[in-house]
Motif scaffolding. Structure first.
Motif, PDB file in Angstrom:
ATOM      1  N   HIS A 133       5.076  -8.645  -7.250  1.00 17.03           N
ATOM      2  CA  HIS A 133       5.442  -7.670  -7.924  1.00 17.03           C
ATOM      3  C   HIS A 133       6.593  -7.857  -9.046  1.00 17.03           C
ATOM      4  O   HIS A 133       6.986  -9.171  -9.409  1.00 17.03           O
ATOM      5  N   ASN A 134       7.294  -7.095  -9.502  1.00 20.58           N
ATOM      6  CA  ASN A 134       8.423  -7.254 -10.574  1.00 20.58           C
ATOM      7  C   ASN A 134       9.857  -7.351  -9.858  1.00 20.58           C
ATOM      8  O   ASN A 134      10.020  -6.435  -8.908  1.00 20.58           O
ATOM      9  N   VAL A 135      10.716  -8.167 -10.423  1.00 23.81           N
ATOM     10  CA  VAL A 135      12.173  -8.168  -9.718  1.00 23.81           C
ATOM     11  C   VAL A 135      12.658  -6.788  -9.769  1.00 23.81           C
ATOM     12  O   VAL A 135      12.721  -6.242 -10.860  1.00 23.81           O
ATOM     13  N   GLY A 136      13.275  -6.484  -8.689  1.00 26.56           N
ATOM     14  CA  GLY A 136      14.065  -5.222  -8.815  1.00 26.56           C
ATOM     15  C   GLY A 136      13.299  -4.080  -8.229  1.00 26.56           C
ATOM     16  O   GLY A 136      13.889  -2.810  -8.145  1.00 26.56           O
ATOM     17  N   ASN A 137      12.057  -4.253  -8.166  1.00 22.92           N
ATOM     18  CA  ASN A 137      11.136  -3.071  -7.586  1.00 22.92           C
ATOM     19  C   ASN A 137      10.968  -3.199  -6.403  1.00 22.92           C
ATOM     20  O   ASN A 137      11.038  -4.087  -5.752  1.00 22.92           O
ATOM     21  N   SER A 138      10.233  -1.990  -5.496  1.00 21.24           N
ATOM     22  CA  SER A 138      10.061  -2.088  -4.228  1.00 21.24           C
ATOM     23  C   SER A 138       8.534  -2.284  -3.737  1.00 21.24           C
ATOM     24  O   SER A 138       7.759  -1.568  -4.366  1.00 21.24           O
ATOM     25  N   ILE A 139       8.218  -3.145  -3.060  1.00 22.00           N
ATOM     26  CA  ILE A 139       6.869  -3.085  -2.590  1.00 22.00           C
ATOM     27  C   ILE A 139       6.690  -2.243  -1.203  1.00 22.00           C
ATOM     28  O   ILE A 139       7.480  -2.415  -0.408  1.00 22.00           O
ATOM     29  N   ASP A 140       6.086  -1.201  -1.258  1.00 21.05           N
ATOM     30  CA  ASP A 140       5.976  -0.088  -0.420  1.00 21.05           C
ATOM     31  C   ASP A 140       4.994  -0.458   0.619  1.00 21.05           C
ATOM     32  O   ASP A 140       5.005   0.390   1.769  1.00 21.05           O
ATOM     33  N   ILE A 141       3.984  -0.608  -0.070  1.00 19.45           N
ATOM     34  CA  ILE A 141       2.702  -0.724   1.070  1.00 19.45           C
ATOM     35  C   ILE A 141       1.893  -1.981   0.842  1.00 19.45           C
ATOM     36  O   ILE A 141       1.699  -2.668   0.070  1.00 19.45           O
ATOM     37  N   VAL A 142       1.460  -2.661   2.268  1.00 21.99           N
ATOM     38  CA  VAL A 142       0.537  -3.641   2.172  1.00 21.99           C
ATOM     39  C   VAL A 142      -0.506  -3.385   3.181  1.00 21.99           C
ATOM     40  O   VAL A 142      -0.326  -2.811   4.272  1.00 21.99           O
ATOM     41  N   LYS A 143      -1.907  -3.785   2.932  1.00 19.87           N
ATOM     42  CA  LYS A 143      -2.934  -3.307   3.701  1.00 19.87           C
ATOM     43  C   LYS A 143      -3.945  -4.538   3.687  1.00 19.87           C
ATOM     44  O   LYS A 143      -4.111  -5.251   2.461  1.00 19.87           O
ATOM     45  N   LEU A 144      -4.291  -4.838   4.842  1.00 17.72           N
ATOM     46  CA  LEU A 144      -5.387  -6.074   5.091  1.00 17.72           C
ATOM     47  C   LEU A 144      -6.791  -5.520   4.677  1.00 17.72           C
ATOM     48  O   LEU A 144      -7.295  -4.380   4.820  1.00 17.72           O
ATOM     49  N   ILE A 145      -7.432  -6.337   3.716  1.00 21.39           N
ATOM     50  CA  ILE A 145      -8.736  -6.114   3.689  1.00 21.39           C
ATOM     51  C   ILE A 145      -9.626  -6.634   4.343  1.00 21.39           C
ATOM     52  O   ILE A 145     -10.723  -6.213   4.930  1.00 21.39           O
ATOM     53  N   ASN A 146      -9.513  -7.947   4.857  1.00 18.60           N
ATOM     54  CA  ASN A 146     -10.025  -8.599   6.012  1.00 18.60           C
ATOM     55  C   ASN A 146      -8.990  -9.601   6.371  1.00 18.60           C
ATOM     56  O   ASN A 146      -7.484  -9.463   5.998  1.00 18.60           O
ATOM     57  N   GLU A 147      -9.187 -10.545   7.306  1.00 18.93           N
ATOM     58  CA  GLU A 147      -8.311 -11.668   7.860  1.00 18.93           C
ATOM     59  C   GLU A 147      -7.539 -12.613   6.955  1.00 18.93           C
ATOM     60  O   GLU A 147      -6.745 -13.150   7.191  1.00 18.93           O
ATOM     61  N   GLU A 148      -8.189 -12.631   5.720  1.00 24.03           N
ATOM     62  CA  GLU A 148      -7.792 -13.585   4.811  1.00 24.03           C
ATOM     63  C   GLU A 148      -7.105 -12.897   3.512  1.00 24.03           C
ATOM     64  O   GLU A 148      -6.502 -13.563   2.780  1.00 24.03           O
ATOM     65  N   ASN A 149      -7.397 -11.553   3.296  1.00 24.28           N
ATOM     66  CA  ASN A 149      -6.854 -11.119   2.051  1.00 24.28           C
ATOM     67  C   ASN A 149      -6.575  -9.756   2.051  1.00 24.28           C
ATOM     68  O   ASN A 149      -6.496  -9.129   3.141  1.00 24.28           O
ATOM     69  N   PHE A 150      -5.518  -9.283   1.362  1.00 21.23           N
ATOM     70  CA  PHE A 150      -4.762  -8.238   1.267  1.00 21.23           C
ATOM     71  C   PHE A 150      -4.492  -7.589   0.078  1.00 21.23           C
ATOM     72  O   PHE A 150      -4.491  -8.267  -1.005  1.00 21.23           O
ATOM     73  N   ILE A 151      -3.922  -6.117  -0.148  1.00 23.24           N
ATOM     74  CA  ILE A 151      -3.657  -5.573  -1.143  1.00 23.24           C
ATOM     75  C   ILE A 151      -2.289  -4.702  -1.016  1.00 23.24           C
ATOM     76  O   ILE A 151      -1.998  -4.578   0.173  1.00 23.24           O
ATOM     77  N   SER A 152      -1.562  -4.914  -2.008  1.00 18.37           N
ATOM     78  CA  SER A 152      -0.031  -4.222  -1.818  1.00 18.37           C
ATOM     79  C   SER A 152       0.077  -3.301  -3.120  1.00 18.37           C
ATOM     80  O   SER A 152      -0.610  -3.481  -4.185  1.00 18.37           O
ATOM     81  N   GLY A 153       0.991  -2.459  -3.023  1.00 17.37           N
ATOM     82  CA  GLY A 153       1.186  -1.591  -4.209  1.00 17.37           C
ATOM     83  C   GLY A 153       2.743  -1.014  -4.093  1.00 17.37           C
ATOM     84  O   GLY A 153       3.485  -1.313  -2.716  1.00 17.37           O
ATOM     85  N   GLY A 154       3.510  -0.477  -4.990  1.00 21.76           N
ATOM     86  CA  GLY A 154       4.644  -0.065  -4.817  1.00 21.76           C
ATOM     87  C   GLY A 154       5.265   0.951  -5.967  1.00 21.76           C
ATOM     88  O   GLY A 154       4.429   1.311  -6.781  1.00 21.76           O
TER      89      GLY A 154
END
Length: 476
Positions: free
Chosen positions: A322-343
């Motif tokens: 993400h961007n410097v100074g911002n917060s990554i609030d959520i991370v969720k696994l799609i499967n054992e090898e991939n994941f998605i994040s948001g903030g």
């Protein structure tokens, strides 16, 4: 370099660590047997063959104990083999029975399911279903008098029939998804005469539904409750700050917890015991997730990192996002090898375990706030495990469903669901037929925003597949 702290003198013991916190009895038995053999060697030299000697009671007892331990070891090994065979046969019978209960029992269904479970464990299972989702039917809203403040978190039983929800007022509710009714409730703190939890931040239910764990903003302990009755079992103590995330490793009673104290802790709930601590984040941890492997994934808030903790290897993978100074609030696994994040920067990112940079990013995934021009804060994410279907929720009440491309290099918007309030939590039912949202009039992490017209509620969104749409059109 290890970022782990071990509890006790675990490495000095004769016991060997196994899955889910259990230890091997065979190593203890072998150790006792070796001590007996050593003690025999230290005794007087053997007499000649023509000499005789009467054994003392102690020597006879020692020899009998050695023989007994040896025979018990053989019996244990034999019993373990028989037990594995019996459990394997039982598991196959259960799978076959479940498949036969379905509307259509296809030839080879058991073999196909076993293959899918193997691929899932290895992180190679991919199901492409998102293209079939075309919209939703009428929304179902569940409300109760106990949830007087915003819903902050929800968790679903493994069969998708029971939902648990927590609120900012400390109330905890158990719902029946099939019957759409409240089954049980715990009220929050209402003063000195009626104590309770202050504000629930996170929940997790074990795969078998035995344990429900709760993180309360009012204390640093993890509360362990019965998933069925809400009876209090134990408080797990060890974190130095409020607990911000909880997740069970699939099909085990191993619990991973994250906290504002920047640590991740591993617990064994079979023994209600602390196992070890993991350090590395430079800011309060905001979320945690895990599947079948002995590893957990966390988002580090304002430290701008996502970390995969490899428990057995005692190592971690670091992803700067993400961007410097911002917060990554959520991370969720799609499967054992991939994941998605948001903030809070409004960006959705899809990741692979083998690359340090996102496979794809969607800036301002939920658009901009018209009042201040800032990107809409992504407040929740849900994934339909081992598929290409993803959902995200924002503080403007909009839920978006996305399709991940086959190589995960892009996210394509499918459709939107518009609600009123903050979408503080999202989860798919295991069958993919429903998306469940926890909605509140405030953001789950603070009270700096408020939407007066929003209702604190659970919203069940029945999803429409192409096949369902065709069937309905045919009936009409």
């Amino acid at each position: 370099m290890s970022f782990f702290i071990r509890s006790g003198a675990r490495g000095s013991s004769a016991q060997k660590r196994k899955l889910n916190g259990h230890f091997s009895k065979t190593s203890i038995t072998q150790s006792t047997s070796k001590q007996l053999k050593k003690s025999r060697k230290s005794k007087k030299p053997e007499l000649e063959d023509n000499e005789s000697i009467a054994s003392t009671d102690e020597e006879l007892a020692e020899e009998n104990l050695g023989n007994k331990i040896h025979s018990e070891t053989e019996e244990e090994e034999e019993t373990a083999q028989e037990k594995r065979l019996r459990l394997a046969k039982k598991y196959l019978e259960e799978i076959e029975a479940e498949e036969k209960d379905r509307a259509e029992f296809e030839e080879g269904a058991v073999a196909r399911r076993l293959r899918e479970e193997y691929l899932e464990e290895k992180g190679r299972l991919r199901k492409y279903v998102a293209v079939n989702y075309v919209g939703h039917k009428e929304l179902i809203t569940l409300r109760c008098k106990e949830h007087k403040s915003s819903i902050t978190c929800i968790c679903l039983s493994s069969d998708g029939n029971i939902l648990y929800s927590g609120s900012k007022d400390g109330s905890l509710i158990k719902w029946s998804i099939k019957e759409k009714i409240k089954l049980k409730a715990l009220r929050g703190n209402r003063g000195k005469t009626k104590p309770g939890m202050k504000s629930i931040r996170c929940l997790a239910i074990s795969t078998d539904g035995k344990f429900l764990v709760v993180g309360d903003a009012g204390c640093k302990d993890i509360k362990v409750l019965s998933g069925d009755t809400f009876d209090h079992i134990k408080n797990l103590q060890g974190h130095r700050g409020p607990v911000s995330g909880l997740v069970f490793r699939k099909n085990t009673h191993t619990l991973y917890s994250a906290s504002d104290d920047r640590s991740v802790k591993v617990w064994n709930l079979d023994d209600m015991a602390y196992v070890e601590s993991l350090f590395g984040h430079q800011s309060a941890i905001t979320s945690i997730d895990a599947l079948s492997r002995e590893r957990a994934i966390t988002s580090g808030g304002f430290d701008g990192s996502i970390r995969i903790w490899k428990i057995v290897e005692e190592s971690q993978l670091i992803f700067n996002a993400h961007n410097v100074g911002n917060s990554i609030d959520i991370v969720k696994l799609i499967n054992e090898e991939n994941f998605i994040s948001g903030g809070d920067d409004g960006q959705l990112c899809v990741w692979g375990c083998l690359k340090k940079k996102p496979l794809c990013s969607i800036p301002e995934a939920h658009g901009k706030d018209e009042t201040n021009g800032q990107p809409m804060w992504i407040s929740s994410i849900a994934t339909l495990l081992n598929t290409d279907l993803v959902a995200s929720g924002s503080r403007n009440g909009v839920i978006k469903l996305w399709q991940c491309s086959e190589n995960l290099r892009s996210l394509n918007s499918l459709f939107e669901v518009k609600l009123t309030g903050f979408i503080n939590a999202l989860t798919f039912t295991p069958d993919g037929n429903h998306l469940i949202a926890g909605v509140g009039n405030q953001h789950k992490s603070g009270s700096w925003w408020q939407i007066p017209e929003a209702k604190n509620a659970i919203v069940i969104i029945p999803l429409v597949h192409k096949q369902m749409k065709i069937m309905l059109n045919t009936i009409d």
